[in-house]
Design a protein around this motif. Structure first.
Motif, PDB file in Angstrom:
ATOM      1  N   ARG A  38       1.032  -0.990  -0.297  1.00  0.00           N
ATOM      2  CA  ARG A  38       0.077  -0.147   0.153  1.00  0.00           C
ATOM      3  C   ARG A  38       0.930   1.317  -0.067  1.00  0.00           C
ATOM      4  NH1 ARG A  38      -3.353  -3.378   3.650  1.00  0.00           N
ATOM      5  NH2 ARG A  38      -5.450  -3.265   2.059  1.00  0.00           N
ATOM      6  N   SER A  43      -5.356   0.708   5.234  1.00  0.00           N
ATOM      7  CA  SER A  43      -7.045   0.574   4.517  1.00  0.00           C
ATOM      8  C   SER A  43      -7.659   1.603   4.089  1.00  0.00           C
ATOM      9  CB  SER A  43      -7.203  -0.554   4.772  1.00  0.00           C
ATOM     10  OG  SER A  43      -8.518  -0.447   3.798  1.00  0.00           O
ATOM     11  N   GLU A  57      -7.116   3.430  -1.544  1.00  0.00           N
ATOM     12  CA  GLU A  57      -6.639   1.799  -1.904  1.00  0.00           C
ATOM     13  C   GLU A  57      -8.161   1.102  -2.870  1.00  0.00           C
ATOM     14  OE1 GLU A  57      -7.845  -2.108   1.023  1.00  0.00           O
ATOM     15  OE2 GLU A  57      -6.852   0.460   0.976  1.00  0.00           O
ATOM     16  N   THR A  58      -8.451   1.962  -3.834  1.00  0.00           N
ATOM     17  CA  THR A  58      -8.999   1.183  -5.135  1.00  0.00           C
ATOM     18  C   THR A  58      -7.684   0.843  -6.066  1.00  0.00           C
ATOM     19  OG1 THR A  58     -11.043   2.818  -4.539  1.00  0.00           O
ATOM     20  CG2 THR A  58     -10.426   1.220  -7.196  1.00  0.00           C
ATOM     21  N   GLN A  61      -6.220  -2.413  -4.854  1.00  0.00           N
ATOM     22  CA  GLN A  61      -6.919  -3.955  -4.613  1.00  0.00           C
ATOM     23  C   GLN A  61      -6.760  -3.700  -6.235  1.00  0.00           C
ATOM     24  OE1 GLN A  61      -7.829  -5.735  -2.367  1.00  0.00           O
ATOM     25  NE2 GLN A  61      -7.494  -3.733   0.006  1.00  0.00           N
TER      26      GLN A  61
END
Length: 205
Positions: A38, A43, A57-58, A61
């Motif tokens: 990250r 998160s 975060e998108t 992911q």
């Protein structure tokens, strides 16, 4: 007028170190993405969908796309730091930093848009600096510099490689306590290279 400015040693050094700074920033930011980590400390999934933390975060992911962004940043950063391929690096980096700037003004990032905006302007400056040769991209005849430039000396290429190596290796051991050590190591290395490079400047006067 630009041709006369290009012969100024202090301005040549300014351009060289602008490439190092932008390149180093992108290389440093790229490693965590390539490793699949990250960019933020935790998160952002629980944050509002229109927040910057949720955006990161998108992207994180997405997996493959996150690593692709890191690889693109790494390539552009390395090209800039080599000095030899800095023209290509400035071209590759332009859409990347423009995209980063657009993101920082689209979401709340406090004063970050000021930094990304300055980086975008600096990248445009690097393209303008080499425009005489880059104009071939729009089907215009390139113009070679009449005199050799300081950046052509191998010492700046070696320094770029050394800085890149330090940043990559240290990134694997980076934590809150070691960031300052990494910064100081890069700073001392850069200053040492500046002294050595400046002492060898006579052939370029």
């Amino acid at each position: 007028m630009l041709q006369r400015l290009k012969q100024k040693i202090w301005l040549q050094i300014f351009i060289i170190y602008t490439r190092y700074i932008i390149g180093s920033a992108f290389v440093f930011a790229s490693i965590v993405k390539i490793r699949g980590g990250r960019f933020t400390a935790e998160s952002g999934a629980s944050n509002p969908i229109d927040s910057s933390w949720h955006l990161f975060e998108t992207l994180y992911q997405s997996g493959l796309y996150w690593k692709f962004l890191g690889i693109a940043q790494l390539i552009s950063g390395v090209l800039l730091m080599t000095q030899r391929y800095a023209k290509l690096g400035a071209i590759v980096n332009l859409p990347i930093i423009a995209n980063v700037f657009a993101i920082t003004i689209s979401y709340y990032f406090a004063f970050t848009p000021v930094i990304t905006g300055l980086m975008l302007l600096a990248n445009i400056m690097l393209i303008a600096w080499d425009w005489n040769t880059l104009k071939v991209l729009i089907n215009q005849k390139p113009i070679s510099d009449l005199k050799p430039r300081l950046e052509n000396d191998v010492v700046w290429q070696i320094l770029g490689l050394l800085l890149f190596t330090i940043i990559v290796i240290s990134n694997f051991f980076a934590n809150t306590k070691s960031i300052l050590v990494i910064f100081l190591t890069v700073l001392v290395t850069g200053l040492t290279g500046l002294i050595i490079g400046f002492r060898k400047r006579k052939p370029y006067k």
